[in-house]
Design a protein around this motif. Sequence first.
Motif, PDB file in Angstrom:
ATOM      1  N   MET A  95     -18.031 -26.885 -16.066  1.00 32.93           N
ATOM      2  CA  MET A  95     -16.783 -26.289 -16.562  1.00 32.93           C
ATOM      3  C   MET A  95     -17.090 -25.309 -17.690  1.00 32.93           C
ATOM      4  SD  MET A  95     -13.398 -28.235 -17.967  1.00 32.93           S
ATOM      5  CE  MET A  95     -12.044 -27.343 -18.705  1.00 32.93           C
ATOM      6  N   ILE A  96     -16.409 -24.194 -17.683  1.00 34.11           N
ATOM      7  CA  ILE A  96     -16.552 -23.166 -18.713  1.00 34.11           C
ATOM      8  C   ILE A  96     -15.224 -23.055 -19.453  1.00 34.11           C
ATOM      9  CG2 ILE A  96     -16.928 -20.706 -19.134  1.00 34.11           C
ATOM     10  CD1 ILE A  96     -18.587 -20.700 -16.518  1.00 34.11           C
ATOM     11  N   ILE A  97     -15.280 -23.086 -20.766  1.00 38.66           N
ATOM     12  CA  ILE A  97     -14.075 -22.924 -21.573  1.00 38.66           C
ATOM     13  C   ILE A  97     -13.569 -21.488 -21.413  1.00 38.66           C
ATOM     14  CG2 ILE A  97     -13.132 -22.953 -23.911  1.00 38.66           C
ATOM     15  CD1 ILE A  97     -13.852 -25.715 -22.799  1.00 38.66           C
ATOM     16  N   ALA A  98     -12.318 -21.346 -20.983  1.00 33.07           N
ATOM     17  CA  ALA A  98     -11.743 -20.025 -20.715  1.00 33.07           C
ATOM     18  C   ALA A  98     -10.919 -19.556 -21.911  1.00 33.07           C
ATOM     19  CB  ALA A  98     -10.866 -20.080 -19.469  1.00 33.07           C
ATOM     20  N   ILE A  99     -11.288 -18.405 -22.435  1.00 31.47           N
ATOM     21  CA  ILE A  99     -10.553 -17.756 -23.519  1.00 31.47           C
ATOM     22  C   ILE A  99      -9.848 -16.561 -22.899  1.00 31.47           C
ATOM     23  CG2 ILE A  99     -10.727 -16.668 -25.789  1.00 31.47           C
ATOM     24  CD1 ILE A  99     -13.491 -18.087 -26.065  1.00 31.47           C
ATOM     25  N   ALA A 100      -8.531 -16.625 -22.799  1.00 30.02           N
ATOM     26  CA  ALA A 100      -7.778 -15.582 -22.091  1.00 30.02           C
ATOM     27  C   ALA A 100      -7.777 -14.286 -22.901  1.00 30.02           C
ATOM     28  CB  ALA A 100      -6.350 -16.053 -21.833  1.00 30.02           C
ATOM     29  N   GLU A 101      -7.976 -13.161 -22.220  1.00 34.08           N
ATOM     30  CA  GLU A 101      -8.289 -11.904 -22.903  1.00 34.08           C
ATOM     31  C   GLU A 101      -7.122 -10.934 -23.091  1.00 34.08           C
ATOM     32  OE1 GLU A 101     -11.143  -9.893 -20.424  1.00 34.08           O
ATOM     33  OE2 GLU A 101      -9.629  -9.302 -18.966  1.00 34.08           O
ATOM     34  N   SER A 102      -5.966 -11.159 -22.542  1.00 33.75           N
ATOM     35  CA  SER A 102      -5.018 -10.067 -22.305  1.00 33.75           C
ATOM     36  C   SER A 102      -4.039  -9.746 -23.432  1.00 33.75           C
ATOM     37  CB  SER A 102      -4.217 -10.345 -21.027  1.00 33.75           C
ATOM     38  OG  SER A 102      -5.079 -10.456 -19.926  1.00 33.75           O
ATOM     39  N   ILE A 103      -3.951 -10.577 -24.468  1.00 40.56           N
ATOM     40  CA  ILE A 103      -3.054 -10.248 -25.585  1.00 40.56           C
ATOM     41  C   ILE A 103      -3.820  -9.296 -26.492  1.00 40.56           C
ATOM     42  CG2 ILE A 103      -1.632 -11.153 -27.457  1.00 40.56           C
ATOM     43  CD1 ILE A 103      -1.440 -13.778 -25.938  1.00 40.56           C
ATOM     44  N   ASN A 104      -3.734  -8.019 -26.156  1.00 41.68           N
ATOM     45  CA  ASN A 104      -4.630  -7.012 -26.716  1.00 41.68           C
ATOM     46  C   ASN A 104      -3.846  -5.757 -27.084  1.00 41.68           C
ATOM     47  OD1 ASN A 104      -6.661  -4.887 -26.927  1.00 41.68           O
ATOM     48  ND2 ASN A 104      -8.069  -6.284 -25.902  1.00 41.68           N
ATOM     49  N   ILE A 105      -4.113  -5.226 -28.263  1.00 40.22           N
ATOM     50  CA  ILE A 105      -3.415  -4.037 -28.746  1.00 40.22           C
ATOM     51  C   ILE A 105      -3.619  -2.843 -27.815  1.00 40.22           C
ATOM     52  CG2 ILE A 105      -5.331  -3.226 -30.179  1.00 40.22           C
ATOM     53  CD1 ILE A 105      -1.634  -3.147 -31.235  1.00 40.22           C
ATOM     54  N   MET A 106      -4.708  -2.861 -27.000  1.00 44.87           N
ATOM     55  CA  MET A 106      -4.986  -1.745 -26.098  1.00 44.87           C
ATOM     56  C   MET A 106      -4.197  -1.825 -24.798  1.00 44.87           C
ATOM     57  SD  MET A 106      -6.985   0.061 -27.850  1.00 44.87           S
ATOM     58  CE  MET A 106      -7.488   1.252 -26.609  1.00 44.87           C
ATOM     59  N   SER A 107      -3.533  -2.942 -24.560  1.00 44.33           N
ATOM     60  CA  SER A 107      -2.745  -3.100 -23.342  1.00 44.33           C
ATOM     61  C   SER A 107      -1.537  -2.159 -23.345  1.00 44.33           C
ATOM     62  CB  SER A 107      -2.265  -4.549 -23.224  1.00 44.33           C
ATOM     63  OG  SER A 107      -1.242  -4.667 -22.258  1.00 44.33           O
ATOM     64  N   ARG A 108      -1.255  -1.587 -22.186  1.00 42.66           N
ATOM     65  CA  ARG A 108      -0.120  -0.650 -22.096  1.00 42.66           C
ATOM     66  C   ARG A 108       1.225  -1.341 -22.282  1.00 42.66           C
ATOM     67  NH1 ARG A 108      -1.939   3.040 -16.832  1.00 42.66           N
ATOM     68  NH2 ARG A 108      -3.816   3.947 -17.811  1.00 42.66           N
ATOM     69  N   THR A 109       1.281  -2.624 -21.976  1.00 42.04           N
ATOM     70  CA  THR A 109       2.537  -3.360 -22.153  1.00 42.04           C
ATOM     71  C   THR A 109       2.551  -4.179 -23.434  1.00 42.04           C
ATOM     72  OG1 THR A 109       1.650  -5.160 -20.798  1.00 42.04           O
ATOM     73  CG2 THR A 109       3.015  -3.519 -19.687  1.00 42.04           C
TER      74      THR A 109
ATOM     75  N   ALA B 232      -2.250 -20.927 -16.469  1.00 44.08           N
ATOM     76  CA  ALA B 232      -3.411 -20.641 -15.623  1.00 44.08           C
ATOM     77  C   ALA B 232      -4.617 -21.508 -15.977  1.00 44.08           C
ATOM     78  CB  ALA B 232      -3.791 -19.170 -15.739  1.00 44.08           C
ATOM     79  N   GLY B 233      -4.566 -22.147 -17.141  1.00 44.24           N
ATOM     80  CA  GLY B 233      -5.650 -23.049 -17.517  1.00 44.24           C
ATOM     81  C   GLY B 233      -6.509 -22.601 -18.681  1.00 44.24           C
ATOM     82  N   ALA B 234      -6.096 -21.537 -19.378  1.00 44.27           N
ATOM     83  CA  ALA B 234      -6.863 -21.081 -20.538  1.00 44.27           C
ATOM     84  C   ALA B 234      -6.849 -22.149 -21.626  1.00 44.27           C
ATOM     85  CB  ALA B 234      -6.291 -19.777 -21.074  1.00 44.27           C
ATOM     86  N   GLN B 235      -7.993 -22.317 -22.313  1.00 40.40           N
ATOM     87  CA  GLN B 235      -8.066 -23.273 -23.424  1.00 40.40           C
ATOM     88  C   GLN B 235      -7.898 -22.604 -24.783  1.00 40.40           C
ATOM     89  OE1 GLN B 235     -10.386 -23.370 -20.860  1.00 40.40           O
ATOM     90  NE2 GLN B 235     -10.863 -25.473 -20.347  1.00 40.40           N
ATOM     91  N   PHE B 236      -8.146 -21.306 -24.857  1.00 39.32           N
ATOM     92  CA  PHE B 236      -7.881 -20.488 -26.038  1.00 39.32           C
ATOM     93  C   PHE B 236      -7.189 -19.220 -25.563  1.00 39.32           C
ATOM     94  CE2 PHE B 236     -11.408 -23.009 -27.576  1.00 39.32           C
ATOM     95  CZ  PHE B 236     -11.263 -23.102 -28.965  1.00 39.32           C
TER      96      PHE B 236
END
Length: 295
Positions: free
Chosen positions: A1-15, A38-42
């Motif tokens: 198992m790999i700890i998943a850190i979700a990446e998408s809350i980002n100032i560079m995102s268009r939305t 989705a299962g992100a841990q961070f």
Amino acid sequence: MIIAIAESINIMSRTIGPAMRDKNPRPIQEMAVAEAAAGAQFLDVNIGPARKGGAEMMEWLVTTIHEVVDLPLSLDTTNLEAMEAGLKAHKKGGRPLVNSVSCQRDRIDPGLDLVKKYGALMVGLLWGTDGMPRDVNERASLAVDLIIKANEKGIPNEDIFIDPIATPVSGEINQVKACVEFMGMLQDLGPGCKSTVGLSNVSNGVPDGLRPFLNRPYLLMLQARGLYSAIVDAYDKEIMALCKGEMPGLSELVAKLMDGQAVDMAGLAEKEKQYVKSVKVLQGQVLFSNAWLET
């Protein structure tokens, strides 16, 4: 198992970027809920340098996200004032992750001091005063120096996530390979240290439709050498399944390739063949091209 850190809350995102700047909570909270489901841990919260109003933005983001999810956050900024504001506001989900403390002379001590002050976890980014490390040996040297400095401030190895920096496969392939090689060295350099990597960096510059064909096998290549966690696209269901260990056959296949074992292509399913092709690209056995991945 790999700890998943979700990446998408980002100032560079268009939305998400405009929502951050306008302090519009809805898109941010919807994304946080979806990534948690989705299962992100961070959740990585990346505001970039945020030179103007960074502290206020980070405090608002932490509070806004924790209104809807209880996950710990990976606070991602080079603005130390904003980092501290986020650490102060972080009250839910366990210990926050400071992303990141680089090895630059003017940044390492202030970053470590914040980690110690707030009892946070930390990402040690192997980016030195001279910039990007050139090879696995420079990564090892930077890692040892960083771990020693962290230990001197009372930060144990178990609280340190080392990031050797993933680079695009379309650039220098030896850098891609060095990141993998370093993973296999980490426990000798810093017993008990964890590891992480910004996974999607490896496919930067590649057409969007082809990026998963690089990201997914690279995750398994790094896992075969001991990867603990990764900053990933939580909307990629296959990536999340791999992180959860739900596709052991693919993990075993990639591990065999990493160990130099022969694989009978004729006996593989189409998905397995794609992973084999991608691993060959990422190992530098085949010259990278979009056409190779497409066929």
